[in-house]
Structures are given as C-alpha cells and as structure tokens.
Design an enzyme around this catalytic site. Structure first.
Site, PDB file in Angstrom:
ATOM      1  N   ASP A 197      40.680-130.893  -3.054  1.00 29.93           N
ATOM      2  CA  ASP A 197      41.470-131.686  -1.994  1.00 29.93           C
ATOM      3  C   ASP A 197      42.907-132.195  -2.364  1.00 29.93           C
ATOM      4  OD1 ASP A 197      41.355-133.016   0.592  1.00 29.93           O
ATOM      5  OD2 ASP A 197      41.143-134.867  -0.429  1.00 29.93           O
ATOM      6  N   LEU A 278      41.043-137.674   5.078  1.00 29.37           N
ATOM      7  CA  LEU A 278      42.050-138.122   5.813  1.00 29.37           C
ATOM      8  C   LEU A 278      43.406-137.526   5.415  1.00 29.37           C
ATOM      9  CD1 LEU A 278      41.107-141.696   6.821  1.00 29.37           C
ATOM     10  CD2 LEU A 278      41.300-139.648   8.244  1.00 29.37           C
ATOM     11  N   ARG A 279      43.588-137.078   3.989  1.00 29.11           N
ATOM     12  CA  ARG A 279      44.777-136.489   3.311  1.00 29.11           C
ATOM     13  C   ARG A 279      45.344-135.479   4.138  1.00 29.11           C
ATOM     14  NH1 ARG A 279      42.626-136.669  -1.329  1.00 29.11           N
ATOM     15  NH2 ARG A 279      43.375-138.499  -2.027  1.00 29.11           N
ATOM     16  N   ALA A 280      44.161-134.748   4.922  1.00 30.63           N
ATOM     17  CA  ALA A 280      44.702-133.697   5.469  1.00 30.63           C
ATOM     18  C   ALA A 280      45.706-133.937   6.867  1.00 30.63           C
ATOM     19  CB  ALA A 280      43.577-132.639   6.166  1.00 30.63           C
TER      20      ALA A 280
END
Length: 657
Positions: A197, A278-280
């Site tokens: 990720d 939420l990094r996406a």
C-alpha cells in the site's frame, strides 16, 4: 553521479512499455506520490527503466559534502556541514540509492560513528542509506524478497518522512523523504500488504508480443553494448527534451486544478472497487494532477482520473489470498461512462435553469435498468475439473518438529531464532570475535574500563568487543503431496480435498512460507510446483489438477524426499492427502505397501515433521493412512475432521534450550 548517469541506458531509448515509463515520469513530476512498484517477468527491462530515470531528472540544489542531502535553507540538525554556517549550494544529480537485500539495519538506518565517538563527540551519527536517499530515489530490486526487519524500517520511515535513530546510545533524527521504486517477479511471492500500500503506483510489465517491437529492443540493446558512449550521445537530444518537459511539469504542478466533482468521482471509484485504504483517494488525486501537468495542462480531465485509477487501484483492491490482482476494465469504463452521463445531465439542467423533476428521474431509469441487466449476466460455463469448497475462518493446528530434526536450529518465518545472521538486534554480549560488532556497547565498555584505570584517553582492547544477538525470521517450506488417483476421483471428496488444501495455502500466504506441490496419479508422481513463495501459482495448479488412474504412492514419497533434500535450507513440513491405498510399486514385482512404509521410515529418520490427512470414506475402511502417519511419526486427521472447519496449519519449530 554524473559519470554514472552518462553510462546508463537512455530513458528515451526504451522501446515500448508506455505505462511503465509514464508511471516513472509521474513520480518524477510529483515525488510525494509514494513511488512505483514494477511487477513482471524477468528480463523485461524493469531495472533498466528504473535506473535510466535518474539521467532525465532535473538536478537539485545540494551542499557539496553533505551526507544528508539537506535542503540548502533547511539543514538537518545532525548535519555538521550544513549547520556549521552558510555553505554554498550547487546543482547536483538526484541521488539514486540501491538498497541491497542483504543490508543490515545499521547500514540502512545509520549507526554510531566510532571515530567521532572516541573523540568525545555527542550524537555522532554515521549516516545510512536512508540519509543518502533523501530528496532522491531509493531503489529495491526484488523488493518482495526484502527481509521483514528491513520492511518494518521502511514502513516507519515512509509513514513519517523522518528517520529516527535510537541505538547504541544515539538519539538522532533526520529527514528521509524519497521516491521508492521496487521491482519484483511474482514467481517469488507477493509483498506484505502494508508495504504494498505504500507504493503509490503499480505497473504490470510483460514482454512485447509483437515481433517488430522485440526486434527493435534487441537492435538498440546491441547498439548500446557495442558503443555505450556513442549510443548515449545519439539520444542526448531526446533526453534533454524530456528533462525540460519534466522541469516544466514540476513548475506547473502547483497551479493544476482538480474540480470538486472529479474528487467525488475519485472517491466513487475507490468505493466501487472496494479499496479500503484512504491513501488510494489521496494518491489518485495527486496522480491525476501529475498527468495534467505532464501533458502541459492546468485543468484535470476525467481521462486523467481514469488513467490514474489504472495505476493506483490494481494493487490496493486485492482483499483475499489468491484473488488475482488487476482492475476490471469493463467496470471502470462503465463507471466513467455513468459519471460522464451524470455530468452531462447536470450541465443540461444548469443551462435550462430548471430544478430536478420526477420526469428527469424517470428518464434515467431505463438506462439504469439496462446497466443492471448487463451486470447480472453470467460469466460462462464452469470448468470440467472439480471445484474447491470455500474456506471459512479456521482454527489452528500446531505441528512440532522433533528435537532430533536437523532443521530444529533454523529460524523459520513462523519462528523466532536468536542466532540469526540478519534481523533486529535484541541484545549485545561480550564477544572477542563478533560476527556483527555492537559499536555502542564496545565503546561504552572501553570508556568504562579506561576511566576505571585512571586513563585520560580511551583505548580499545579485545576484551571490550561486544557482538549483537539478532532475532531472525525466514520462510518455512510446506510440501503438499496430493493423491489425485482414481480412488480419490469421487467428486464430493475431491472438492473437499481441494478446499482443504486451499485453506492451508491461505495460512501459508499470510505467513509468507514457501510452498511446493506434488500430485500423484497413474503410473508416477509429478512435481507440479517447485518450491516457491508464490502461493498463487500453487493455488492455480491445484484448481486445475485432474484426477483418475492408479495410485503411485511410493513414487510420491520418493519424490517428496528428493524435493526436501534439495531444499535443505528451509525448515519443512510434509502435508500428505491420501487414503494410503498405493498400488503402483517403484520396482517391478515389489509390494507397493512395503515400499511406502520403508520410504515413510526414511522421512521420519530425517526428522521431517509431517501431517497426514486421511481422505478415505465409506463404512468399511482399511486404515492405511493411519498406519502411514504412524510410520512417518506424523499428526493424523480424517477428512471429516478437516472439512468441518477447514483447518489452517501453524508450524512451530522447536529451538534447542
């Protein structure tokens, strides 16, 4: 650095691989993207492209001699050069640092500078690779093979952007913000989800299928090897053009605007593809803006968002072991088309200055019904092979390796061993000939001894030397030996067996074990999958394993013995799924059952832990699998016990007292 860049294969000369080159350029435009993971087969220019990027990166301002690559006007507190005054900065090439798989934590994080510490300097840090990579590129070849203790280090630093060194009496921190580029081959296994990720972008690279493209690759490579200097000079014009384009994109990036409607589209795509991180959303926002800046635009378009989704989402949407990575292009096209229609309807309403009405909702419902009907269509006929039952939450079974096992002193991925060559340091001990010197403990010992002797200077003696005791982890090898003969060919039993093995493979995936698969049917056994960390390949092999024929059980045990002897560096576990009814002998005229028991005795004599899963069913049973388990010295379970809750397997190799 300049000489190194001038000898690299030119980035502009790379043939094909447009998505790979685009992802690398996006990371150059916006270093905060988090880097790129390059996955693909060997020999497809993964490393070549990553290294070639540095030659087209715009230079950075750097103080000569600075080991921390400090910003000229924001020096790190640990940097003696930049904090000494106002040194003059000059343009220099962007750092490109390679992190070797065998690097120690001291080399990566930094450690006590022994020479300065002996002079009495406080917080004397010898910078590591993370300091050298600040404001540059940290490159890891075969990143999926990186030891766990180094993965933990990278996760901490990537999260904070700061490297905090607290070891050997030191307490020093310095900035460590870098673009992480990793390459990997899926045959060697996947990455830990946490590190996966952290890569902002991911690219799948394959060899070109067009013969003309492959021929162009060979021509350019041969021309480069024949005369590197002339080849680089020939492409210098294209390199300068690309470098100027990157500089313009970096300068314009802050001015690029992404409308709030497109931000909602980004979050909608993440929700539809079931992305948990939420990094996406954040990385897709940054990537779309970088796409626009690289194209010379100050406004992000839906096409930029779609292109960003193809790089950001594939490695983040994978939620379960063995679920194939990738992005459903048809679903992405459908979502983008729906978003375009909604935007068009909103614009039309705004132009007409009319509020939404029931008629508008009614008009859109037939299209929605068509979309739902399209999404409900089946995906074709089922395979003729037996399917596997679904695995559920599993309890654990622990199999202890015998004390006499030659593998008992090896540290497994599931095991902690305090005799590892690499790993995290748990303590230091006096050692006149240490394999890994504990610098801080050695200096403290020398200082205390010199002070007790009344000496004003610190001298070092052999008695002061201390070594590090490290906690190491490595992979186990789980060898599945699966009976696919006619006696196993009943559909319900074979489905249950495949489901059980996939449940065990799930546990192996989570613990990053190596796996190997042997199937036996007909006249002999076959190594379906050589030892590998890619349990995806094992899962595919099992799903397509045909059944029928006789039962060459002695052949299977002989092949298992040979396979385990060739992979002697990994603590093994043998998992045998069979009813024990072998009827094909190794030698003509021999008794298959006697051969089976003899080979089982050889495996037991080598101290190889085993688990026998009895697949025999019916009211009348011969109990051969139970006898075989006794000969192997193995744990024994029936198929009914296994299929009750799909047991997961946990190996715990005993360490000597």
């Amino acid at each position: 650095m300049t000489d190194l860049n001038s000898s690299l294969f030119p980035f502009s000369a790379i043939v094909g691989q447009p998505q790979l080159k685009q992802a690398l350029l996006l990371c150059a435009v916006d270093p905060t993207l988090g880097g790129v993971l390059i996955r693909g087969d060997k020999g497809v220019a993964k490393s070549t492209a990553a290294r070639a990027l540095t030659a087209v990166l715009p230079p950075i301002a750097r103080v000569p001699g600075c080991a921390f690559n400090c910003l000229p006007h924001a020096p790190a507190a640990a940097c003696a050069i930049c904090t000494a005054g106002t040194p003059h900065a000059s343009l220099a090439a962007v750092p490109f640092v390679t992190l070797p798989l065998g690097a120690t934590e001291d080399r990566v994080l930094g450690t006590l500078d022994l020479a300065r510490a002996l002079k009495g300097e406080v917080n004397a840090l010898q910078p590591g690779l993370l300091a050298a990579a600040h404001r540059g590129v940290l490159y890891i070849d075969e990143v999926n093979l990186l030891p766990d203790h180094l993965v933990d280090v990278l996760l901490d630093v990537a999260a904070m952007g700061v490297n905090l060194v607290q070891r050997e009496g030191l307490s020093v921190s310095h900035p460590a913000r870098f673009t992480l580029i990793g390459t990997m081959n899926l045959e060697e296994g996947d990455l830990r989800p946490q590190l996966l990720d952290r890569f902002g972008l991911m690219v799948e690279v394959t060899a070109p299928r067009d013969k003309q493209v492959r021929a162009d690759v060979v021509r350019r490579r041969l021309a480069y090897e024949a005369d590197p200097a002339a080849f680089v000079a020939h492409w210098e014009g294209d390199q300068q053009t690309l470098r100027a384009r990157l500089m313009a994109a970096q300068a314009a990036l802050r001015q690029v605007v992404l409308d709030d409607g497109l931000l909602e589209l980004i979050s909608h795509l993440c929700c539809e593809f079931e992305v948990a991180s939420l990094r996406a959303d954040i990385v897709m926002h940054k990537t779309a803006r970088a796409f626009a800046a690289l194209a010379g635009r100050l406004q992000v378009t839906p096409d930029d968002v779609r292109a960003a989704a193809e790089l950001v989402l594939p490695h983040r949407r994978r939620r379960k072991p063995f679920e194939q990575p990738g992005l459903d292009q048809d679903k992405l096209d459908e979502l983008m088309q729906q978003a375009a229609q909604e935007q068009s309807q909103q614009q039309s309403k705004q132009e007409q200055h009319q509020p939404e009405s029931a008629n508008d909702d009614t008009a859109s419902s037939p299209q929605q019904e068509d979309d739902q009907q399209d999404g409900d269509q089946g995906d074709g006929g089922a395979e003729q092979l037996f399917q596997a039952t679904a695995a559920t939450a599993a309890r654990q079974l622990k199999v202890d390796a015998p004390h006499s096992s030659k593998f008992a002193t090896l540290a497994g991925r599931r095991n902690d061993g305090a005799d590892g060559v690499r790993g995290r340091t748990i303590r230091t001990v006096p050692d006149s000939n240490p394999a890994s010197l504990a610098v801080g403990a050695t200096v403290r010992s020398a200082a205390l001894r010199s002070a007790a002797a009344g000496s004003d200077s610190v001298t070092l003696q052999a008695s002061d030397l201390h070594g590090k005791v490290k906690l190491a982890k490595a992979a186990n090898l789980i060898l599945f030996v699966v009976d696919a003969s006619g006696s196993m060919a009943a559909q319900r039993r074979m489905e249950t067996v495949k489901g059980a093995v996939l449940g065990l493979l799930t546990d192996a995936y989570q613990r990053r074990d190596q796996v190997a698969v042997i199937g036996f049917r007909g006249e002999q056994a076959q190594l379906l999958l050589a030892p590998t960390r890619s349990v995806d390949l094992a899962e595919q092999g099992l799903r397509h394993l045909p059944t029928g024929g006789r039962t060459p059980l002695p052949h299977a045990l002989q092949l298992a013995l040979q396979t385990l002897e060739q992979a002697a560096e990994a603590p093994p576990l043998l998992v045998l799924l069979s009813d024990g009814k072998g009827n094909v002998a190794l030698e003509a005229g021999a008794d298959p059952w006697r051969e089976t028991l003899a080979l089982a005795g050889q495996l037991a004599a080598r101290g190889i832990p085993a688990l026998v899963l009895d697949t025999e069913s019916g009211y009348v049973r011969l109990g051969r699998a139970a006898q075989l388990a006794q000969a192997l010295g193995a744990e024994y379970l029936t198929l009914e016990e296994l299929s009750a809750d799909n047991l997961a397997l946990t190996i715990r190799a005993r360490m000597p007292a």
